[in-house]
Design a protein around this motif. Structure first.
Motif, mmCIF file in Angstrom:
data_model
loop_
_atom_site.group_PDB
_atom_site.id
_atom_site.type_symbol
_atom_site.label_atom_id
_atom_site.label_comp_id
_atom_site.label_asym_id
_atom_site.label_seq_id
_atom_site.Cartn_x
_atom_site.Cartn_y
_atom_site.Cartn_z
ATOM 1 N N SER A 147 29.954 -24.696 62.905
ATOM 2 C CA SER A 147 30.031 -23.326 63.419
ATOM 3 C C SER A 147 31.370 -22.672 63.091
ATOM 4 O O SER A 147 31.481 -21.446 63.078
ATOM 5 C CB SER A 147 29.805 -23.308 64.936
ATOM 6 O OG SER A 147 30.828 -24.032 65.598
ATOM 7 N N LYS A 148 32.403 -23.471 62.822
ATOM 8 C CA LYS A 148 33.722 -22.929 62.487
ATOM 9 C C LYS A 148 34.054 -23.074 60.999
ATOM 10 O O LYS A 148 35.163 -22.752 60.581
ATOM 11 C CB LYS A 148 34.803 -23.607 63.333
ATOM 12 C CG LYS A 148 34.767 -23.205 64.801
ATOM 13 C CD LYS A 148 35.978 -23.727 65.535
ATOM 14 C CE LYS A 148 35.988 -23.258 66.983
ATOM 15 N NZ LYS A 148 37.175 -23.758 67.724
ATOM 16 N N THR A 149 33.092 -23.572 60.227
ATOM 17 C CA THR A 149 33.297 -23.659 58.788
ATOM 18 C C THR A 149 33.237 -22.255 58.177
ATOM 19 O O THR A 149 32.365 -21.460 58.522
ATOM 20 C CB THR A 149 32.228 -24.560 58.155
ATOM 21 O OG1 THR A 149 32.396 -25.892 58.655
ATOM 22 C CG2 THR A 149 32.347 -24.577 56.646
ATOM 23 N N GLU A 150 34.178 -21.947 57.290
ATOM 24 C CA GLU A 150 34.259 -20.610 56.693
ATOM 25 C C GLU A 150 34.089 -20.699 55.179
ATOM 26 O O GLU A 150 34.406 -21.715 54.557
ATOM 27 C CB GLU A 150 35.597 -19.957 57.025
ATOM 28 C CG GLU A 150 35.807 -19.680 58.512
ATOM 29 C CD GLU A 150 37.135 -19.012 58.772
ATOM 30 O OE1 GLU A 150 37.154 -17.826 59.183
ATOM 31 O OE2 GLU A 150 38.171 -19.679 58.561
ATOM 32 N N ALA A 151 33.594 -19.609 54.598
ATOM 33 C CA ALA A 151 33.387 -19.537 53.145
ATOM 34 C C ALA A 151 33.933 -18.218 52.619
ATOM 35 O O ALA A 151 33.826 -17.177 53.283
ATOM 36 C CB ALA A 151 31.905 -19.675 52.810
ATOM 37 N N LEU A 152 34.523 -18.274 51.440
ATOM 38 C CA LEU A 152 35.106 -17.086 50.809
ATOM 39 C C LEU A 152 34.818 -17.130 49.321
ATOM 40 O O LEU A 152 35.058 -18.149 48.669
ATOM 41 C CB LEU A 152 36.618 -17.043 51.058
ATOM 42 C CG LEU A 152 37.373 -15.819 50.527
ATOM 43 C CD1 LEU A 152 37.076 -14.604 51.400
ATOM 44 C CD2 LEU A 152 38.883 -16.093 50.501
ATOM 45 N N LEU A 153 34.294 -16.029 48.785
ATOM 46 C CA LEU A 153 34.048 -15.910 47.345
ATOM 47 C C LEU A 153 35.261 -15.239 46.713
ATOM 48 O O LEU A 153 35.605 -14.106 47.065
ATOM 49 C CB LEU A 153 32.787 -15.098 47.084
ATOM 50 C CG LEU A 153 32.267 -15.116 45.642
ATOM 51 C CD1 LEU A 153 31.844 -16.522 45.232
ATOM 52 C CD2 LEU A 153 31.094 -14.150 45.486
ATOM 53 N N HIS A 167 25.801 -15.906 51.270
ATOM 54 C CA HIS A 167 25.986 -16.831 52.386
ATOM 55 C C HIS A 167 25.701 -18.249 51.892
ATOM 56 O O HIS A 167 25.249 -18.449 50.764
ATOM 57 C CB HIS A 167 25.046 -16.477 53.542
ATOM 58 C CG HIS A 167 23.600 -16.676 53.202
ATOM 59 N ND1 HIS A 167 22.861 -15.713 52.531
ATOM 60 C CD2 HIS A 167 22.754 -17.738 53.392
ATOM 61 C CE1 HIS A 167 21.635 -16.152 52.344
ATOM 62 N NE2 HIS A 167 21.543 -17.392 52.851
ATOM 63 N N LEU A 168 25.987 -19.213 52.744
ATOM 64 C CA LEU A 168 25.579 -20.586 52.464
ATOM 65 C C LEU A 168 24.985 -21.174 53.737
ATOM 66 O O LEU A 168 25.334 -20.765 54.841
ATOM 67 C CB LEU A 168 26.747 -21.425 51.939
ATOM 68 C CG LEU A 168 27.979 -21.634 52.830
ATOM 69 C CD1 LEU A 168 27.856 -22.952 53.589
ATOM 70 C CD2 LEU A 168 29.236 -21.670 51.976
ATOM 71 N N THR A 169 24.080 -22.124 53.572
ATOM 72 C CA THR A 169 23.417 -22.770 54.706
ATOM 73 C C THR A 169 23.935 -24.187 54.838
ATOM 74 O O THR A 169 23.920 -24.958 53.876
ATOM 75 C CB THR A 169 21.888 -22.788 54.503
ATOM 76 O OG1 THR A 169 21.439 -21.445 54.290
ATOM 77 C CG2 THR A 169 21.195 -23.357 55.725
ATOM 78 N N PHE A 170 24.404 -24.492 56.033
ATOM 79 C CA PHE A 170 24.976 -25.813 56.283
ATOM 80 C C PHE A 170 24.586 -26.275 57.676
ATOM 81 O O PHE A 170 24.827 -25.577 58.661
ATOM 82 C CB PHE A 170 26.506 -25.759 56.133
ATOM 83 C CG PHE A 170 27.209 -27.021 56.527
ATOM 84 C CD1 PHE A 170 26.742 -28.254 56.101
ATOM 85 C CD2 PHE A 170 28.335 -26.979 57.323
ATOM 86 C CE1 PHE A 170 27.392 -29.420 56.472
ATOM 87 C CE2 PHE A 170 28.992 -28.132 57.691
ATOM 88 C CZ PHE A 170 28.522 -29.355 57.261
ATOM 89 N N ASP A 171 23.958 -27.454 57.733
ATOM 90 C CA ASP A 171 23.567 -28.050 59.015
ATOM 91 C C ASP A 171 22.686 -27.088 59.820
ATOM 92 O O ASP A 171 22.903 -26.867 61.015
ATOM 93 C CB ASP A 171 24.819 -28.427 59.818
ATOM 94 C CG ASP A 171 24.512 -29.392 60.950
ATOM 95 O OD1 ASP A 171 23.495 -30.103 60.861
ATOM 96 O OD2 ASP A 171 25.285 -29.408 61.930
ATOM 97 N N SER A 172 21.727 -26.472 59.131
ATOM 98 C CA SER A 172 20.768 -25.537 59.736
ATOM 99 C C SER A 172 21.428 -24.265 60.247
ATOM 100 O O SER A 172 20.830 -23.526 61.028
ATOM 101 C CB SER A 172 19.993 -26.205 60.874
ATOM 102 O OG SER A 172 19.314 -27.361 60.407
ATOM 103 N N GLN A 173 22.657 -24.002 59.827
ATOM 104 C CA GLN A 173 23.353 -22.783 60.232
ATOM 105 C C GLN A 173 23.672 -21.957 58.988
ATOM 106 O O GLN A 173 24.066 -22.499 57.951
ATOM 107 C CB GLN A 173 24.644 -23.102 60.983
ATOM 108 C CG GLN A 173 24.413 -23.691 62.368
ATOM 109 C CD GLN A 173 25.691 -23.692 63.200
ATOM 110 O OE1 GLN A 173 26.690 -23.107 62.798
ATOM 111 N NE2 GLN A 173 25.651 -24.325 64.351
ATOM 112 N N VAL A 174 23.499 -20.653 59.134
ATOM 113 C CA VAL A 174 23.827 -19.726 58.057
ATOM 114 C C VAL A 174 25.284 -19.309 58.198
ATOM 115 O O VAL A 174 25.688 -18.767 59.225
ATOM 116 C CB VAL A 174 22.902 -18.498 58.073
ATOM 117 C CG1 VAL A 174 23.328 -17.496 57.003
ATOM 118 C CG2 VAL A 174 21.456 -18.926 57.861
#
Length: 386
Positions: A147-153, A167-174
């Motif tokens: 839930s606190k994982t962040e992504a930046l392009l 977006h990316l999907t990780f552990d059933s979370q968008v």
């Protein structure tokens, strides 16, 4: 450099929950023995250091009953982060198997991958990698906080806008792409302009300058200078090698912070000319401080004192013909396309700055002598009329 070659990169910042508190002592001691190679008395020292510790809660004069500490590394010590890094060493093999690049700093882990020319393949690789990382974390009693994982392009404005990744999907979370992320205290934006970081830096610096100005009449010059360096200079210098090639407007904002600090320190009026003040304090201007940091890192790379991931970005200049310039310790400058990307990369900026130094500075010498000579060179260059 990837953006300069035409491809945006996806940066993922992983977050661990209570990372230092869940380190399993048995697994850590095994890694100290098998991975690091400790044995005998040295291994027993670490076993003694980790075992036999207790914890309790103290409130006023009341203390709770003591409980044994069965996991975690002692925090607030030098050994704590080092032991955690050793505990995390196998994670690098997990990431490398998926062909992704990564950097780790204690409990901060960042992954990045080139997304062009096949974004779907990059996302599939990333999803598989994140899944294996989560499984490895679970087997090693660490908890990855999705839930606190962040992504930046990261890329040029055109590259980011035209990308199909939203977006990316990780552990059933968008996880949606962020407009800014904080990475080791530095605010990153998609185009690496550092506008948000510098805006925040100005805000917090002037807050501290305001408080220092109130105290200045009661402080001696040495004490006031210590406050300025502790609260202002340290912030201007933190990770300032990233400011290579940023806009002149942002450099001016940072220079205004330094100018204000110098005026408060020397107790002069706002409209007094700042150049003589900076010269008397022997302070390098902000742009020179940025170059100083890059050149210092370059020297460490050339002499084998920098991390391997930086050393591999530096290539000595060679020639098939015997030339006088072969003895000048020059570096090869890679070809770049974009002033806002490739020219700012360490691989390009470092050789360019290094080759501009006089021969006597580039010659082999001790680190202390190089730092002294470099500051003198940059100081004379910054204040040519004094």
């Amino acid at each position: 450099m990837t953006a300069d070659a035409g491809s945006p990169s996806l940066l993922i910042l992983l977050d661990l929950t209570a990372a230092f508190d869940t380190v399993d002592h048995t697994i850590l001691l095994e890694r100290l023995h098998t991975t690091i190679g400790l044995s005998g008395s040295a291994l027993k020292w670490f076993q003694s250091y980790l075992s036999g510790r207790t914890e309790y809660v103290s409130l006023g004069r009341c203390n709770s009953r003591q409980l044994p500490v069965s996991c975690g590394v002692p925090q607030g010590s030098v050994l704590g982060p080092i032991l955690f890094i050793i505990y995390m060493l196998p994670l690098g093999c997990v990431v490398s198997r998926h062909g992704m690049s990564f950097h780790c700093y204690a409990d901060d882990t960042q992954l990045y991958i080139k997304t062009a020319p096949n974004p779907s393949a990059a996302m599939s690789c990333l999803t598989a990698c994140l899944g294996e990382i989560k499984a490895w974390m679970r087997n090693n009693f660490l908890q990855l906080n999705s839930s606190k994982t962040e992504a930046l392009l990261v890329g040029t404005p055109h590259q980011v806008q035209s990308s199909s990744i939203t977006h990316l999907t990780f552990d059933s979370q968008v996880i949606p792409l962020s407009t800014t992320v904080t990475n080791l205290g530095v605010r990153f934006d998609p185009h690496l302009t550092f506008n948000d970081h510098i805006k925040h830096l100005c805000k917090i610096s002037f807050y501290h300058l305001k408080n220092i100005a109130k105290l200045r009449p009661t402080l001696t010059l040495p004490d006031a200078e210590k406050l300025v360096h502790a609260f202002i200079s340290s912030r201007l210098d933190y990770c300032n090698s990233l400011f290579t090639g940023i806009t002149g407007r942002n450099i001016q904002k940072l220079q205004y912070i330094q100018n204000s600090a110098a005026r408060i320190l020397m107790r002069v009026r706002k409209y007094n000319h700042i150049t003589p003040i900076l010269h008397s304090l022997h302070w390098l201007p902000v742009s020179s401080r940025v170059n100083y940091k890059v050149l210092l890192l370059t020297y460490q790379c050339i002499n084998g004192h920098a991390p391997p991931y930086l050393q591999e970005l530096i290539t000595p200049q060679t020639s098939t013909r015997p030339l006088r310039s072969n003895n000048s310790l020059s570096l090869q400058i890679p070809n770049t396309r974009l002033r806002t990307m490739g020219d700012r990369a360490f691989a390009a900026a470092a050789p360019r700055l290094w080759n501009s130094l006089p021969d006597h500075l580039r010659a082999t010498q001790t680190l202390a002598c190089f730092k002294t000579g470099l500051k003198t060179f940059l100081f004379i260059k910054a204040f040519p009329t004094f």
